[in-house]
Enzyme design. Structure first.
Site, mmCIF file in Angstrom:
data_model
loop_
_atom_site.group_PDB
_atom_site.id
_atom_site.type_symbol
_atom_site.label_atom_id
_atom_site.label_comp_id
_atom_site.label_asym_id
_atom_site.label_seq_id
_atom_site.Cartn_x
_atom_site.Cartn_y
_atom_site.Cartn_z
ATOM 1 N N ALA A 1 0.837 -1.198 0.000
ATOM 2 C CA ALA A 1 0.000 0.000 0.000
ATOM 3 C C ALA A 1 0.873 1.250 0.000
ATOM 4 O O ALA A 1 2.052 1.200 0.350
ATOM 5 C CB ALA A 1 -0.933 -0.001 1.203
ATOM 6 N N PHE A 2 0.283 2.363 -0.378
ATOM 7 C CA PHE A 2 1.063 3.570 -0.651
ATOM 8 C C PHE A 2 1.751 4.139 0.592
ATOM 9 O O PHE A 2 2.773 4.809 0.490
ATOM 10 C CB PHE A 2 0.169 4.614 -1.346
ATOM 11 C CG PHE A 2 -0.187 5.816 -0.539
ATOM 12 C CD1 PHE A 2 0.569 6.980 -0.628
ATOM 13 C CD2 PHE A 2 -1.278 5.807 0.315
ATOM 14 C CE1 PHE A 2 0.234 8.104 0.119
ATOM 15 C CE2 PHE A 2 -1.613 6.922 1.049
ATOM 16 C CZ PHE A 2 -0.856 8.071 0.960
ATOM 17 N N LYS A 3 1.216 3.844 1.780
ATOM 18 C CA LYS A 3 1.821 4.426 2.982
ATOM 19 C C LYS A 3 3.251 3.952 3.211
ATOM 20 O O LYS A 3 4.022 4.591 3.916
ATOM 21 C CB LYS A 3 0.939 4.155 4.195
ATOM 22 C CG LYS A 3 -0.339 4.981 4.113
ATOM 23 C CD LYS A 3 -1.155 4.942 5.367
ATOM 24 C CE LYS A 3 -2.358 5.863 5.249
ATOM 25 N NZ LYS A 3 -3.290 5.446 4.166
ATOM 26 N N ASP A 4 3.623 2.833 2.578
ATOM 27 C CA ASP A 4 5.004 2.365 2.677
ATOM 28 C C ASP A 4 6.008 3.411 2.173
ATOM 29 O O ASP A 4 7.108 3.509 2.694
ATOM 30 C CB ASP A 4 5.198 1.090 1.840
ATOM 31 C CG ASP A 4 4.536 -0.135 2.467
ATOM 32 O OD1 ASP A 4 4.435 -0.199 3.709
ATOM 33 O OD2 ASP A 4 4.134 -1.035 1.706
ATOM 34 N N LEU B 1 6.421 5.659 5.175
ATOM 35 C CA LEU B 1 6.769 5.059 6.467
ATOM 36 C C LEU B 1 8.095 4.314 6.441
ATOM 37 O O LEU B 1 8.756 4.190 7.472
ATOM 38 C CB LEU B 1 5.629 4.162 6.950
ATOM 39 C CG LEU B 1 4.451 4.998 7.481
ATOM 40 C CD1 LEU B 1 3.190 4.170 7.595
ATOM 41 C CD2 LEU B 1 4.791 5.637 8.822
#
Ligand SMILES: *Cc1c(COP(=O)(O)O)cnc(C)c1O
Length: 524
Positions: free
Chosen positions: A111-114, A117
């Site tokens: 997912a894009f939050k990687d 993060l």
């Protein structure tokens, strides 16, 4: 470069302090003193850069070299994006004639939050190691205890960002048995000694309330130095600006013969919840990246889409309220949708954009005066949202917002139809429900586009991560086989892997405190 709070005050923070603090003590969000402009030769010099090269080039405009040198920054960035499966990190895929998909889901949790993060975890570790190295013998080491609640989709990105990092431990609370099996497995199969999954018998709201109480407990907070990794952290926005630059150079290489990037208008369509992903595009544009409008795509939690229509920023849509008896229908809560990562009531990073809009319309003879006035205006707006649940901004502010942004709201039904439509199309593409919200909005917006407009739709998750919605949308499609067409190798066998979970039998803050204290003692 220094940072200050959108709500004003004299506090000026370094990048390090900004990243470690997260939310400003006065409730504001940190923004840079000024938005740096691209170097004159960026177009020719950066055009062959990799994701890592571009990260170093862009991030170093926002981080003083005395804080992090270019070499240190390169090491941090390299380490952060080595975990991605695709050589481009965020590849651009052509969908049809005038539409491209920017795939942001090739990181460890799909997912894009990687993207943000993975870097944030390395920044935390870098700063804490450096602080501790400067301490005299016998002085207590600085540690950070990250605490958060998840309904499933974002907890794993935080866990994968912080796993194995020195001086950092992470506690992620999830409602036991109420998280999708794949998402639960993604989180709980991480067995690093600094990662603690806490399964709370209760609801997601219970988990969130517990986390809020922990942060509100001054003594506990000070003893354990609680930290958050939520989407208002400045480093997350900054990390995300990079793929706007990369996709600009990549579309240049993929356009049809005879079409030059100089002659077209690039329109980004972004599935939006807390306004972090799209805000990064706004910064890229303000830095000088020549892009067209940024289009916000929301699900039925549409506070942003309504703002762009009416200039009202309000939790409850007053247009939809019955006026006969003055009673409101139940529109107060967050609506559960097929795109749960965008289920929000208010959009936390929107405050940063509001500040820039307030600044543009602020009175004042100098930049400093205008900044002070903008912060004052914004502070008033945010307080009013808190007390009255709504504000209406002046028309000049709304017009300024419309200059750079468009907005569309997409229903659950259309989301599923869009997944099906793109699966059936040639070439076939399987979109996750968040990406489908973006694709549906792109279709509506395209009707009013000029012929030289090209769309880049940001894809924020891999379809396997939201298997329920995808399977429902593609039910009965004869050619569709979930295991063959969607399931990545990394997810196979995940459900059978060893788990590490701490059980908490009642949703009580004291029980969770006990868990954190016990682990802190055993690490001491
Ligand atoms: C977080 C998230 C979004 C929304 O991003 P914002 O920065 O909050 O706008 C969209 N899709 C997925 C899959 C996400 O995890």
């Amino acid at each position: 470069m220094k940072y200050f709070s959108t709500r004003g005050g004299d506090q000026k923070l370094s990048f390090e302090e900004t990243v470690l603090t997260g939310l400003a003590p006065n409730g504001g969000l940190y923004i840079p003193e000024h938005i740096p402009q691209l170097p004159k030769d960026w177009k020719t010099k950066w055009n062959t850069y990799s994701f890592v090269d571009l990260s170093v080039a862009v991030l170093s405009l926002y981080i003083s070299s005395e804080e992090i040198s270019q070499e240190e920054l390169r090491t941090l960035v390299q380490k952060s994006y080595k975990t991605f499966r695709h050589p481009d990190v965020t590849p651009l895929v052509q969908l049809d004639n005038k539409r491209y998909i920017l795939e942001l889901f090739h990181g460890p949790t799909f997912a894009f939050k990687d993207v943000a993060l993975q870097l944030l975890g390395n920044l935390f570790e870098f700063f804490l190691l450096r602080r501790n190295a400067r301490k005299a013998a016998g002085e207590l080491e600085e540690k950070l205890t990250v605490v958060g609640a998840t309904s499933g989709d974002t907890g794993s990105a935080a866990i994968y960002g912080l796993r194995g990092k020195a001086n950092v431990s992470i506690f992620i609370l999830h409602p036991k048995g109420r998280v999708s099996p794949i998402q639960e497995a993604q989180m709980t199969t991480v067995t690093d000694s600094n990662v603690h999954n806490v399964a709370v018998k209760g609801t997601f709201d219970d988990c969130q309330d517990i986390v809020k109480s922990l942060f509100a407990d001054k003594a506990f907070n000070a003893e354990h130095r609680l930290g958050a990794v939520n989407s208002i952290n400045w480093a997350r926005i900054l990390a995300q600006t990079v793929y706007y630059f990369l996709s600009y150079f990549h579309i240049q290489k993929q356009l049809p013969v005879g079409v030059s990037v100089e002659e077209i208008e690039i329109q980004y369509v972004v599935p939006t919840g807390n306004f972090g992903d799209i805000l990064a595009g706004y910064y890229a544009k303000r830095m000088g990246l020549p892009i067209g409008k940024l289009a916000i795509a929301t699900n039925p939690n549409d506070i942003l889409a309504r703002f762009w229509k009416s200039g009202r920023y309000e939790k409850v849509d007053s247009d939809s309220l019955p006026t006969v008896d003055g009673q409101t229908t139940d529109t107060s809560g967050v609506k559960e949708t097929f795109s749960p990562a965008m289920d929000i009531l208010v959009s936390s990073n929107f405050e940063r954009l509001l500040w820039y809009l307030a600044y543009e319309n602020a009175a004042g003879a100098s930049d400093e005066e205008k900044k002070t006035n903008a912060s004052q205006t914004l502070d008033g707006w945010m307080n009013k949202v808190k007390t009255d649940g709504k504000i209406k901004v002046p028309i000049a502010v709304l017009e300024a917002a419309r200059r750079d942004f468009l907005a569309e709201r997409i229903s659950d039904e259309v989301t599923l139809e869009t997944i099906r439509g793109h699966f059936d199309a040639q070439p076939s593409y399987i979109a996750d429900p968040h990406t489908a919200v973006g694709l549906a909005a792109a279709g509506i917006i395209a009707a009013n586009n000029t012929p030289n407009t090209y769309q880049i739709v940001l894809s924020t998750a891999h379809p396997a991560k939201f298997s329920e919605a995808v399977s429902r949308a593609l039910e009965g499609a004869s050619k569709f086989d979930f295991d063959r067409d969607v399931l990545p190798a990394e997810f196979r066998g995940l459900l059978e892997k060893e788990r590490k979970v701490i059980q908490v039998d009642r949703p009580e803050v004291e029980l969770v405190k006990g868990v954190i204290e016990k682990i802190a003692r055993s690490n001491a």
